[in-house]
Motif scaffolding. Structure first.
Motif, PDB file in Angstrom:
ATOM      1  N   HIS A 321      -0.880   0.442   4.043  1.00 18.20           N
ATOM      2  CA  HIS A 321      -0.877   1.798   3.230  1.00 18.20           C
ATOM      3  C   HIS A 321      -1.325   2.880   4.393  1.00 18.20           C
ATOM      4  CE1 HIS A 321       1.335   0.615  -0.445  1.00 18.20           C
ATOM      5  NE2 HIS A 321       0.232  -0.226  -0.631  1.00 18.20           N
ATOM      6  N   LYS A 322      -2.364   2.517   4.780  1.00 17.76           N
ATOM      7  CA  LYS A 322      -3.018   3.508   5.674  1.00 17.76           C
ATOM      8  C   LYS A 322      -2.249   3.745   6.898  1.00 17.76           C
ATOM      9  CE  LYS A 322      -8.047   3.066   4.158  1.00 17.76           C
ATOM     10  NZ  LYS A 322      -9.436   2.634   4.427  1.00 17.76           N
ATOM     11  N   LYS A 323      -1.673   2.460   7.469  1.00 19.52           N
ATOM     12  CA  LYS A 323      -0.834   2.434   8.641  1.00 19.52           C
ATOM     13  C   LYS A 323       0.321   3.074   8.571  1.00 19.52           C
ATOM     14  CE  LYS A 323      -3.016  -1.287  11.191  1.00 19.52           C
ATOM     15  NZ  LYS A 323      -4.342  -1.431  10.414  1.00 19.52           N
ATOM     16  N   VAL A 324       1.046   3.217   7.105  1.00 22.98           N
ATOM     17  CA  VAL A 324       1.995   3.832   7.059  1.00 22.98           C
ATOM     18  C   VAL A 324       1.901   5.275   7.019  1.00 22.98           C
ATOM     19  CG1 VAL A 324       3.861   4.336   5.384  1.00 22.98           C
ATOM     20  CG2 VAL A 324       3.296   2.157   5.594  1.00 22.98           C
ATOM     21  N   ALA A 325       0.599   5.883   6.400  1.00 22.65           N
ATOM     22  CA  ALA A 325       0.338   7.061   6.633  1.00 22.65           C
ATOM     23  C   ALA A 325      -0.138   7.513   7.925  1.00 22.65           C
ATOM     24  CB  ALA A 325      -1.042   7.340   5.657  1.00 22.65           C
ATOM     25  N   SER A 326      -0.714   6.521   8.707  1.00 25.01           N
ATOM     26  CA  SER A 326      -1.033   7.105  10.340  1.00 25.01           C
ATOM     27  C   SER A 326       0.428   7.156  11.026  1.00 25.01           C
ATOM     28  CB  SER A 326      -1.761   6.114  10.863  1.00 25.01           C
ATOM     29  OG  SER A 326      -1.921   6.077  12.096  1.00 25.01           O
ATOM     30  N   LEU A 327       1.397   6.343  10.643  1.00 31.70           N
ATOM     31  CA  LEU A 327       2.712   6.520  11.354  1.00 31.70           C
ATOM     32  C   LEU A 327       3.298   7.735  11.034  1.00 31.70           C
ATOM     33  CD1 LEU A 327       4.770   5.574  13.022  1.00 31.70           C
ATOM     34  CD2 LEU A 327       5.694   4.184  11.147  1.00 31.70           C
ATOM     35  N   ALA A 328       3.505   8.171   9.889  1.00 32.09           N
ATOM     36  CA  ALA A 328       3.818   9.431   9.251  1.00 32.09           C
ATOM     37  C   ALA A 328       3.343  10.682   9.967  1.00 32.09           C
ATOM     38  CB  ALA A 328       3.734   9.599   7.850  1.00 32.09           C
ATOM     39  N   ARG A 340       2.247   7.965   0.365  1.00 33.85           N
ATOM     40  CA  ARG A 340       2.294   7.275  -0.825  1.00 33.85           C
ATOM     41  C   ARG A 340       1.535   7.937  -1.939  1.00 33.85           C
ATOM     42  NH1 ARG A 340      -1.422   2.896  -2.494  1.00 33.85           N
ATOM     43  NH2 ARG A 340      -0.612   1.579  -3.856  1.00 33.85           N
ATOM     44  N   LEU A 341       2.196   7.884  -3.261  1.00 40.11           N
ATOM     45  CA  LEU A 341       1.396   8.468  -4.420  1.00 40.11           C
ATOM     46  C   LEU A 341       0.323   7.748  -4.751  1.00 40.11           C
ATOM     47  CD1 LEU A 341       4.692   8.827  -6.576  1.00 40.11           C
ATOM     48  CD2 LEU A 341       3.531  10.502  -4.979  1.00 40.11           C
ATOM     49  N   ALA A 342      -0.741   8.539  -5.370  1.00 36.23           N
ATOM     50  CA  ALA A 342      -2.088   7.928  -5.573  1.00 36.23           C
ATOM     51  C   ALA A 342      -2.036   7.037  -6.746  1.00 36.23           C
ATOM     52  CB  ALA A 342      -3.158   9.039  -5.869  1.00 36.23           C
ATOM     53  N   GLY A 343      -2.769   5.964  -6.739  1.00 33.80           N
ATOM     54  CA  GLY A 343      -2.676   4.978  -7.896  1.00 33.80           C
ATOM     55  C   GLY A 343      -1.560   4.086  -8.029  1.00 33.80           C
ATOM     56  N   GLN A 344      -1.085   3.861  -9.035  1.00 35.71           N
ATOM     57  CA  GLN A 344       0.216   3.023  -9.038  1.00 35.71           C
ATOM     58  C   GLN A 344       1.376   3.801  -9.258  1.00 35.71           C
ATOM     59  OE1 GLN A 344      -0.137  -0.891 -11.347  1.00 35.71           O
ATOM     60  NE2 GLN A 344      -2.222  -0.207 -12.158  1.00 35.71           N
ATOM     61  N   GLN A 345       1.310   5.000  -8.884  1.00 38.74           N
ATOM     62  CA  GLN A 345       2.631   5.903  -9.165  1.00 38.74           C
ATOM     63  C   GLN A 345       3.802   5.525  -8.083  1.00 38.74           C
ATOM     64  OE1 GLN A 345       1.682  10.286  -9.974  1.00 38.74           O
ATOM     65  NE2 GLN A 345      -0.135   9.605  -9.183  1.00 38.74           N
ATOM     66  N   GLY A 346       3.498   4.846  -6.955  1.00 40.91           N
ATOM     67  CA  GLY A 346       4.307   4.595  -6.121  1.00 40.91           C
ATOM     68  C   GLY A 346       4.725   3.069  -6.214  1.00 40.91           C
ATOM     69  N   PRO A 347       5.611   2.632  -5.498  1.00 40.37           N
ATOM     70  CA  PRO A 347       6.049   1.360  -5.357  1.00 40.37           C
ATOM     71  C   PRO A 347       5.098   0.435  -4.885  1.00 40.37           C
ATOM     72  CG  PRO A 347       7.287   2.588  -3.817  1.00 40.37           C
ATOM     73  CD  PRO A 347       6.542   3.596  -4.459  1.00 40.37           C
ATOM     74  N   GLY A 348       4.975  -0.617  -5.228  1.00 42.56           N
ATOM     75  CA  GLY A 348       3.882  -1.677  -4.842  1.00 42.56           C
ATOM     76  C   GLY A 348       4.555  -2.438  -3.549  1.00 42.56           C
ATOM     77  N   LEU A 349       3.701  -3.285  -3.060  1.00 43.19           N
ATOM     78  CA  LEU A 349       4.237  -4.169  -1.803  1.00 43.19           C
ATOM     79  C   LEU A 349       5.601  -5.009  -1.966  1.00 43.19           C
ATOM     80  CD1 LEU A 349       1.145  -5.229  -0.127  1.00 43.19           C
ATOM     81  CD2 LEU A 349       2.568  -3.393   0.601  1.00 43.19           C
ATOM     82  N   PHE A 350       5.430  -5.593  -3.344  1.00 39.91           N
ATOM     83  CA  PHE A 350       6.538  -6.371  -3.625  1.00 39.91           C
ATOM     84  C   PHE A 350       7.580  -5.492  -4.073  1.00 39.91           C
ATOM     85  CE2 PHE A 350       3.338  -9.431  -5.345  1.00 39.91           C
ATOM     86  CZ  PHE A 350       3.693 -10.684  -4.890  1.00 39.91           C
ATOM     87  N   GLU A 351       7.683  -4.354  -4.485  1.00 39.23           N
ATOM     88  CA  GLU A 351       8.993  -3.641  -4.612  1.00 39.23           C
ATOM     89  C   GLU A 351       9.297  -2.914  -3.407  1.00 39.23           C
ATOM     90  OE1 GLU A 351      10.267   0.450  -7.285  1.00 39.23           O
ATOM     91  OE2 GLU A 351       8.168  -0.340  -7.402  1.00 39.23           O
ATOM     92  N   LEU A 352       8.323  -2.597  -2.584  1.00 40.17           N
ATOM     93  CA  LEU A 352       8.842  -2.083  -1.258  1.00 40.17           C
ATOM     94  C   LEU A 352       9.602  -3.401  -0.506  1.00 40.17           C
ATOM     95  CD1 LEU A 352       5.549  -0.079  -0.174  1.00 40.17           C
ATOM     96  CD2 LEU A 352       7.700   0.777  -0.431  1.00 40.17           C
ATOM     97  N   ALA A 353       9.141  -4.527  -0.466  1.00 40.55           N
ATOM     98  CA  ALA A 353       9.724  -5.445   0.169  1.00 40.55           C
ATOM     99  C   ALA A 353      11.004  -5.656  -0.177  1.00 40.55           C
ATOM    100  CB  ALA A 353       8.863  -6.858   0.241  1.00 40.55           C
ATOM    101  N   ARG A 354      11.196  -5.560  -1.590  1.00 39.05           N
ATOM    102  CA  ARG A 354      12.687  -5.700  -2.203  1.00 39.05           C
ATOM    103  C   ARG A 354      13.416  -4.695  -1.622  1.00 39.05           C
ATOM    104  NH1 ARG A 354      13.228  -7.004  -8.350  1.00 39.05           N
ATOM    105  NH2 ARG A 354      12.078  -8.989  -7.543  1.00 39.05           N
ATOM    106  N   GLN A 355      12.985  -3.406  -1.567  1.00 35.15           N
ATOM    107  CA  GLN A 355      13.586  -2.115  -1.268  1.00 35.15           C
ATOM    108  C   GLN A 355      14.067  -2.202   0.169  1.00 35.15           C
ATOM    109  OE1 GLN A 355      11.461   1.220  -2.000  1.00 35.15           O
ATOM    110  NE2 GLN A 355      11.591   0.923  -4.382  1.00 35.15           N
TER     111      GLN A 355
END
Length: 690
Positions: A321-328, A340-355
């Motif tokens: 997640h830090k590297k995604v923010a760095s790229l952005a 990325r939204l704080a806490g559990q508000q955004g998609p996790g890694l499983f959901e991101l992979a599926r997306q």
């Protein structure tokens, strides 16, 4: 019959496919560099070495020729080609487009000709002249003159037709020449070579496809070769494209079999999925990526996550997640949709992979939907966001330094084609210089920087641009020492292909006072000394540097000389002639330059130890070695540095006396005293006692 792209190990199946059912030929394909993502650094170095050797005119290795002719099928008019070559010593192969088989046909004809010929590519830059006289003296050689480049030209004074008819030297040497060229260069040059010329007739496309599938070890190769969804339109493609398509189908079949965990079956369902995966490889994934990117609610964070996983090629990503923010941030993004939204508000890694249509494996790696997907994501980004290419590539290059050694080297190696793509598309070397400079300053990445620069200097259409850029970097007064050292190694690598140009640049580099550059130049010259064709030029260069009024040139020459001085032949320094004969004057000058330094370098101590070890252990060598060292101290018309030379030679001898393990201490002491006595007696200011 293989793709005849320069003399290519280039495999670009991904760029050859536009539908899941058949390969489609495309006009205006971008040139492809023959270095591929996914290969390790050792393989890349090997490819670069082979490329330089091919350009240098060195004999092509049997392994290289065998690899190039893998899957070869004879051209339809091969018997005519053999006849023309045998009757005339010369054959000219024409074709309109890449992949026609000119290169592989030439290799096959020469490599198979009585199995007696060494095959060489003629060393030549685009636009240079050509003379048959330059081939004289190489017995039983099969020459290839390559005139296929898009920017190829011949100078007005070069009468190629007349040269190719002047075959006396070839006949005398029992040698042969094949010229591979485009019809365009023939038309532009007005060359009349009808009796020597031939247009290769491609082999049967279906047979070639089947043979390549078999050699690629594709499962059910025979069934795949008969399946219309794979073979449709093959007959309209040149051989090189058919080979690439066969490799793509083979990779898709192997990948599908691994994914489902069972052998591939010749069912409609299995073949449909293999065809879809093959058709989607790299460019074919673009339509699917367009659909993915345009999905309602798609966030920039998700897009950057997809791009990041492609950068890591599906490997586990530390601190994802830090590297995604760095790229952005590197891409200049702001706002809620980029983070990325704080806490559990955004998609996790499983959901991101599926997306991103992928599967998150237990070890943190990503499994993509098919072969070539990760590379397709990067290519999609290049085309979709060209204004961000520079920022993305610069960020990725910086990421290589932040990762661990193994991960950084793997990513940097994979980036080489990306940076070269950027160079080709922008015709700007600004990013290339930045990356090479940054990686040169990193001990782990410096070899990758060297590989990148050598590859760019061999890349069609931008080779001259890269070589000109190297000149510019050399002329700058603020170029970092680490980059200058990389440039020295690059010149060493390219010297067999461009000897005069690279030696001149080594001379410019040798004039630098930056740390470590003189040693890098010396090491380069030493490494090139083993090339018998280059040695006379190197000798002339080294002698001129030793006599130069510039201290940095003398330092570089001294470093090179000391490397050469440590080479031995039967225990005696290789720079010395037959025992009992005086050393060559330049060898004496080399030692004199070394001894005039403020202090002997570690390299000087190693060379001194090697010479004194030989003097102490090899019968008949002592007189020649001591005479050379004493001459270096005293035989000079100027004597204001005589004391410095005496002191430094004494230091070398004292260190040898203490640290060497040859003979016993008494024997070393006797030799040390003998050297001291000879130094004293040869001093013109020495007054003998009455």
């Amino acid at each position: 019959m293989l793709d005849d792209t320069e003399p290519a190990d280039t495999q670009t199946p991904a760029s050859l496919v536009s539908s899941p059912t058949a390969p489609a030929a495309r006009a205006g394909d971008a040139p492809q560099v023959g270095l591929h993502a996914g290969v390790n650094h050792g393989q890349m170095i090997g490819q670069l070495f082979e490329a330089v050797q091919r350009h240098s005119g060195a004999p092509l290795s049997a392994e290289y020729i065998e690899r190039q002719l893998q899957g070869y099928l004879p051209i339809g008019n091969e018997s005519d080609a053999q006849r023309i070559l045998q009757e005339n010593q010369v054959l000219v192969l024409f074709a309109d487009r890449s992949g026609s088989g000119r290169w592989t046909a030439a290799l096959q004809l020469l490599a198979g000709y009585q199995k007696l010929l060494k095959v060489r590519r003629i060393r030549r830059d685009s636009g240079d002249s050509f003379s048959m006289e330059g081939l004289r003296g190489h017995k039983r050689t099969g020459w290839i003159l390559d005139l296929r480049a898009e920017d190829e030209s011949l100078p007005a004074q070069c009468d190629l037709a007349a040269e190719l008819h002047d075959v006396d030297a070839l006949r005398t040497d029992e040698s042969y020449l094949i010229v591979v060229m485009s019809k365009a260069i023939r038309t532009q040059s007005g060359i009349d070579l009808d009796e020597l010329a031939l247009t290769p007739e491609p082999p049967n496309g279906i047979e070639l496809f089947a043979k390549c599938l078999t050699e690629a070890k594709a499962p059910l190769a025979e069934a795949l070769a008969k399946e219309p969804r794979f073979t449709t339109d093959l007959l309209q493609l040149p051989p090189g494209r058919i080979v690439a398509w066969a490799r793509t189908v083979a990779a898709a079949a192997i990948g599908y079999q691994a994914a489902v965990g069972r052998p591939l079956t010749p069912t409609d369902d299995d073949f449909t999925k293999v065809a879809a995966a093959a058709g989607s490889a790299v460019d074919g994934w673009l339509e699917e990526l367009v659909t993915w990117h345009s999905a309602a609610g798609r966030t920039s964070y998700e897009r950057n996550y997809l791009l990041l996983t492609a950068v890591f090629e599906g490997e586990a990503i530390p601190e994802v997640h830090k590297k995604v923010a760095s790229l952005a941030s590197a891409l200049g993004e702001k706002g809620e949709r980029a983070a990325r939204l704080a806490g559990q508000q955004g998609p996790g890694l499983f959901e991101l992979a599926r997306q991103i249509n992928a599967t998150l494996l237990p070890d943190g790696r990503i499994r993509y939907p098919g072969p070539g997907y990760a590379e397709a994501v990067v290519r999609y980004f290049w085309r979709d966001r060209p204004d961000l290419n520079h920022a993305f590539t610069a960020w990725t290059a910086e990421l290589c330094k932040e990762l661990g050694k193994a991960e950084g080297i793997r990513l940097a190696t994979r980036m080489i084609p990306w940076i070269q793509h950027h160079l080709q598309s922008t015709r700007s070397t600004r990013l290339l210089q930045r990356v090479v400079a940054d990686w040169s300053a990193d001990g782990d990445l410096a070899p990758i920087a060297h590989t990148l620069l050598v590859g760019a200097a061999l890349l069609p259409q931008v080779d001259r641009l890269t070589l000109d850029a190297i000149d510019t970097w050399l002329d700058k007064g603020d170029t970092p020492a680490s980059l200058l050292q990389t440039l020295a190694r690059t010149c060493q690598s390219l010297a067999p292909a461009h000897p005069t140009r690279m030696l001149r640049r080594l001379g410019v580099l040798a004039d630098s006072t930056a740390d470590g550059v003189a040693d890098a130049v010396g090491n380069a010259v030493n490494a090139l000394w083993s090339d018998e064709d280059l040695r006379p030029r190197l000798h002339t260069t080294l002698v001129s540097w030793l006599d130069s009024p510039h201290e940095s040139l003398r330092d570089a020459a001294a470093s090179a000389f000391l490397n050469l001085a440590q080479q031995e032949f039967e225990g005696v320094p290789a720079l010395l002639y037959e025992p009992g004969t005086p050393a060559a004057p330049w060898v004496v000058t080399g030692w004199r330059t070394v001894l005039e330094a403020l202090d002997p370098s570690p390299l000087a101590h190693r060379a001194g130890q090697a010479w004194l070890n030989s003097a102490a252990t090899v019968p008949g060598s002592q007189e020649q070695i001591l005479a050379t060292l004493v001459s270096a101290v005293h035989d000079t018309p100027t004597d204001y540095l005589r004391g410095q030379r005496v002191m430094n030679l004494t230091r070398l001898a004292e260190r040898w006396l203490l640290l060497s393990t040859v003979v016993d201490e008494a024997g070393r002491s006797a030799l040390r005293l003998s050297l001291g006595a000879r130094l004293q007696e040869a001093d013109p200011h020495y007054v003998h006692p009455q």
